[in-house]
Design a protein around this motif. Structure first.
Motif, PDB file in Angstrom:
ATOM      1  N   GLY A 154      -1.593  -5.864   1.558  1.00  0.00           N
ATOM      2  CA  GLY A 154      -2.721  -5.672   0.889  1.00  0.00           C
ATOM      3  C   GLY A 154      -3.229  -7.214   1.133  1.00  0.00           C
TER       4      GLY A 154
ATOM      5  N   ASP B  74      -5.048   3.415  -2.021  1.00  0.00           N
ATOM      6  CA  ASP B  74      -4.873   2.117  -1.651  1.00  0.00           C
ATOM      7  C   ASP B  74      -5.350   1.536  -0.231  1.00  0.00           C
ATOM      8  OD1 ASP B  74      -3.664   2.074  -4.329  1.00  0.00           O
ATOM      9  OD2 ASP B  74      -1.481   2.096  -3.508  1.00  0.00           O
ATOM     10  N   PHE B  75      -4.785   2.425   0.627  1.00  0.00           N
ATOM     11  CA  PHE B  75      -5.339   2.028   2.044  1.00  0.00           C
ATOM     12  C   PHE B  75      -6.895   1.699   2.179  1.00  0.00           C
ATOM     13  CE2 PHE B  75      -6.501   3.780   6.203  1.00  0.00           C
ATOM     14  CZ  PHE B  75      -5.981   3.042   7.109  1.00  0.00           C
TER      15      PHE B  75
ATOM     16  N   ILE C  37       0.928  -1.346  -0.176  1.00  0.00           N
ATOM     17  CA  ILE C  37      -0.120   0.034  -0.125  1.00  0.00           C
ATOM     18  C   ILE C  37       0.936   1.253  -0.101  1.00  0.00           C
ATOM     19  CG2 ILE C  37      -1.499   1.466   1.496  1.00  0.00           C
ATOM     20  CD1 ILE C  37      -2.848  -1.518   2.498  1.00  0.00           C
TER      21      ILE C  37
ATOM     22  N   VAL D  27      -8.021  -1.380   0.458  1.00  0.00           N
ATOM     23  CA  VAL D  27      -7.941  -2.764   1.094  1.00  0.00           C
ATOM     24  C   VAL D  27      -8.682  -2.525   2.408  1.00  0.00           C
ATOM     25  CG1 VAL D  27      -6.017  -3.987   2.324  1.00  0.00           C
ATOM     26  CG2 VAL D  27      -5.640  -2.917  -0.052  1.00  0.00           C
TER      27      VAL D  27
END
Length: 861
Positions: A442, A9-10, A4, A13
């Motif tokens: 991830g 992205d954080f 990440i 996920v």
């Protein structure tokens, strides 16, 4: 997914975890920046402070202020574990027990009451005569012509020295005398001396040997000998009046002992604490609006008030126009409903410290003011590991891991670090806390567990930081009862509810069902062709070898569906099953095969039969269970319980404990029953065992059940023990060993022979009781759930039974589609007739009984 790198992205996920935590979206970025660097910056905003004489800790805000949703803080997990591993980890991981002991404030002994020790030491420095001289001088300085209040505590005064003091002749106008903590032994001496006082209003003899010998005699005779006495050993006598009420209202004290001739001495009393004064009658000319016109707060908790009716008490209290706050036991002398109390006393604004508007709005019947915390019980004999194991339930939290394929069967428990563990409870908290798994790569393999904490109210410097220990759990989920895990909730209420429940159970009973002739017949095809069987069970595929049956892969073609899956309408439609096919399950059989329903089925029919241990569904009967627990504790009875999930097999998530907080907290890992543990089971060569019987059910109405002539014993691997650490040892207290553990098989015939020799009993006598128990279990189902009847149902159930030390069989559970590998693997001899039954023929005669009307190797019940 790759590591990440960005906030997007954080969130992608962790989206589900973020939503589940309730963290506001505007704090996502703040959390994302703190997680990769392990930014534990709570120490710059908060301070941990001791409370309750060092028995607990609290968290206080040290920043000037902190606004709602203004920041999020990481809280580390100091200890994460699965429950069976807790004891072993504390014993083996260096420093873990010491850190937990410090965090939970159980690493030092509780200090004695320093104040009392100081008083005793101070008194021991002076003689009795010196103290009397000092007290007389003090009274004169206050302007009194004679001593009216005398405290002679912890001075070693015995019977002869009490007589030699000649107190009545020296201080004829004495109103209060305390002789607490002396060595007085003779009731006659005490009565002889105190009856000489003409105006004595209060006498304290607490902690003297005479009370151990003659407590009841003294309680009767001293008030009679001293007609002016109003308080005896902190309790009101039947003679109580203005002086006793004035003492409790802080009007009459050592500095102002009072004068009986004074007009309306209580006219300025606004608050009166009469709690725990053993008052039986509140009808008293001193307890009136004429004497206390300004009374606004009254506490009458802990008094029996047995000489007053509920209506009489309401009438008395309604006379006080200023009374706005009342504290009383619920249930108690004013009844068992807070709502009804408020309907009778509509001028109240507070009842037991709770706003009456909220009580009426929520319809709560039992309310209490700020509850005392449930502090760990520190037994001097316990080592540090034992203390942590007892205290950890006040601090632990739990979660269960899951990925796309399955949910983990065993929950994880964790203890937050010192900062997180210092958060105390509030029904209206200013912070929220939630567990959070950070997956930097991830995926679950890279997960690191934290808790996150953020303000949900505006806070100022010095504010105590709190969280809701039962966030999201309301009264519909027994919130008040569940708070008992952390707080001293009113035991009287729970005991009252338990006693009502017991009365209902005792009223239940029915006679055995009348015998009706069998109606189920063989389902052979008239043309002699085999019956087609569809099954998903490998044991049936391998061992059903009779030519009358033929396996088929097509469920829609089968005459018989024998499956481990639940056959519902959806499955029928999906695979083409019709109502003309026979199925190995009965409708509504959950009343037998789910543990909570089994208990209810039996209780509805029989109440509390001796073959069913006391059993509670914690999801609906927590209040009654707590009452049972409190009664057992009060009566010094064994309080060991076993918690079982409603429908888990192989003892998954099953625990044994006598810790009330632990029992309540374990509700958090899923619905459970709580059943009285058989603490003294019958043992076989020192080990615990249970028995698996196979029951064949052909019809509910009329009831047609058969017991296969073979059963088998399941043995624990370790010798049985009630040593508390053993409750974490699976192989000591549980018997199911055929899933990844060493299985010590013992043939049934060998077991019976050796058991009879060891205990000098006849197994056939025990077997007779077991057959009766099984018959009664299925009779209960037939009577309570006639809707189970289905002409196209035939089923096999596993019935597990344990014997107690007096060889009384106890029902443990009924299992649908039981694992019969032992029956298929081992040849076994029957108990009656010593006939050997070949294991490979097990399913042949099971199917013969259920579908061909045969009775080979089965016994009708």
């Amino acid at each position: 997914m790759q590591k990440i790198k960005s906030l997007d992205d954080f969130v992608e996920v962790h989206g589900i975890l973020l939503a589940a935590s309730g963290l506001p979206q505007k704090l996502y970025s703040r959390l994302f920046h703190k997680l990769p660097s392990d930014t534990f910056d709570g120490g710059t905003h908060f301070q941990i402070e001791p409370c309750d004489d060092g028995r607990r800790r609290s968290l206080v805000l040290t920043s000037e202020s902190m606004h709602v949703d203004s920041d999020v803080f990481l809280v580390d997990h100091a200890w994460t574990f699965r429950l069976p591993d807790a004891c072993k980890q504390l014993q083996e991981i260096p420093g873990l027990a010491e850190r937990m002991g410090s965090l939970m404030c159980v690493d030092t002994d509780v200090e004695g009451n320093a104040g009392e020790e100081e008083v005793t030491e101070k008194n021991e420095d002076l003689s009795v005569d010196q103290i009397i001289e000092s007290e007389t001088r003090y009274a004169a300085e206050k302007g009194y012509d004679t001593l009216r209040w005398l405290e002679l505590e912890g001075l070693g005064i015995a019977d002869d020295s009490l007589e030699s003091l000649h107190l009545p002749s020296k201080f004829q106008d004495l109103l209060a005398l305390s002789l607490i903590g002396n060595k007085i032994e003779s009731a006659d001496v005490v009565i002889q001396e105190v009856m000489k006082f003409k105006n004595l209003k209060a006498l304290w003899l607490n902690d003297n040997p005479v009370l151990q010998k003659s407590e009841h005699l003294m309680a009767d005779e001293i008030p009679q000998a001293c007609p002016s006495l109003e308080i005896y050993n902190s309790c009101f006598t039947p003679n109580y009046g203005l002086w006793a009420l004035g003492f409790c209202g802080d009007i009459f004290t050592k500095d102002y002992p009072g004068c009986v001739q004074q007009d309306q001495p209580l006219c300025n009393v606004t608050s009166l604490d009469l709690s725990n004064r053993a008052i039986h009658n509140l009808v008293n000319k001193a307890f009136s609006v004429d004497e206390m016109p300004l009374l606004s707060h009254l506490d009458i908790r802990g008094n029996p008030l047995s000489q007053n009716s509920v209506g009489e008490l309401f009438e008395i209290l309604r006379f006080f126009p200023s009374l706005s706050s009342l504290e009383v036991d619920i249930p108690g002398p004013l009844g068992s409903s807070a709502v009804k109390i408020l309907e009778s006393l509509p001028n109240l604004s507070l009842l037991n410290g709770v706003d009456t508007a909220k009580i009426l709005e929520n319809g709560k019947h039992v309310v209490d003011s700020v509850l005392e915390p449930r502090l760990p019980e520190l037994n001097p004999e316990d080592n540090l590991v034992d203390r942590v194991l007892g205290a950890m339930w006040l601090y632990m939290m739990t979660y269960r891991l899951a990925d796309e394929e399955k949910i983990d069967e065993t929950s994880l428990w964790y203890v937050m670090d010192e900062l997180g563990s210092a958060l105390t409870h509030s029904d209206a908290p200013n912070f929220k806390v939630a567990p959070f798994l950070f997956m930097p790569s991830g995926n679950l393999d890279s997960a690191v567990s934290y808790s996150i904490m953020w303000p949900i109210k505006n806070c100022q410097r010095g504010d105590e930081c709190t969280r809701d220990f039962l966030s999201g759990i309301g009264e519909d989920k027994q919130r008040s009862a569940r708070l008992t895990a952390w707080f001293q909730t009113p035991e009287k209420y729970f005991i009252h509810e338990f006693e009502k429940y017991q009365q209902k159970l005792q009223a239940k009973a029915f006679d055995s069902l009348p015998f009706k002739p069998s109606v189920s017949r063989s389902i052979r095809h008239s043309d002699g062709s085999p019956l087609l069987v569809h099954t998903d069970l490998p044991q049936v595929e391998e061992f059903l070898t009779r030519p009358e049956f033929l396996l088929t892969n097509e469920p829609k073609d089968a005459d018989i569906i024998w499956t481990s899956m639940q056959v519902d309408e959806e499955l029928k439609r999906a695979v083409g099953i019709t109502d003309d096919q026979y199925i190995n399950q009965f409708p509504f059989e959950a009343c037998l095969v789910m543990k909570h329903h089994l208990a209810v089925t039996i209780q509805m029919a029989y109440g509390s039969p001796k073959w069913l241990q006391p059993t509670y569904n914690l999801e609906t009967q927590l209040t009654e269970f707590i009452g049972d627990y409190c009664v057992r504790k009060r009566d010094q009875l064994d309080n060991l319980w076993i918690l079982k999930p409603w429908n888990m097999a192989r003892t998954i998530d099953t625990s044994i404990t006598d810790n009330l907080s632990a029992i309540i907290r374990m509700m958090e890992t899923g619905p459970k029953i709580c059943q009285k543990y058989i603490e003294h089971p019958a043992l076989f060569q020192g080990k615990k065992f249970d028995l698996r019987y196979i029951v064949l059910l052909r019809s509910i109405d009329p009831l047609e059940i058969y017991l296969t002539d073979i059963f088998w014993v399941r043995l624990s691997n370790n010798p049985y023990s009630l040593e508390k650490h053993s409750f974490f040892e699976y192989e000591t207290h549980f018997t199911v060993m055929n899933y990844g553990r060493k299985l010590n098989h013992k043939s049934t015939a060998e077991f019976v022979r050796e058991f009879e020799q060891e205990h000098n009993v006849k197994w056939l006598d025990i077997h007779k009781k077991v057959k009766q128990l099984i018959r009664e279990v299925f009779e209960a189902a037939a009577l309570m759930h006639p809707e189970m009847q289905s002409p196209k149902s035939r089923a096999m159930y596993g019935v597990d039974v344990m014997l107690d030390s007096s060889f009384q069989p106890k029902i443990l559970e009924v299992t649908y589609c039981p694992d019969c590998m032992r029956a298929c693997t081992y040849d076994m001899k029957t108990m009656e007739g010593e006939v050997t039954v070949k294991g490979r023929d097990f399913f042949n005669y099971v199917f013969g009984c259920l579908f061909l009307d045969e009775t080979a190797h089965v016994t009708p019940l």
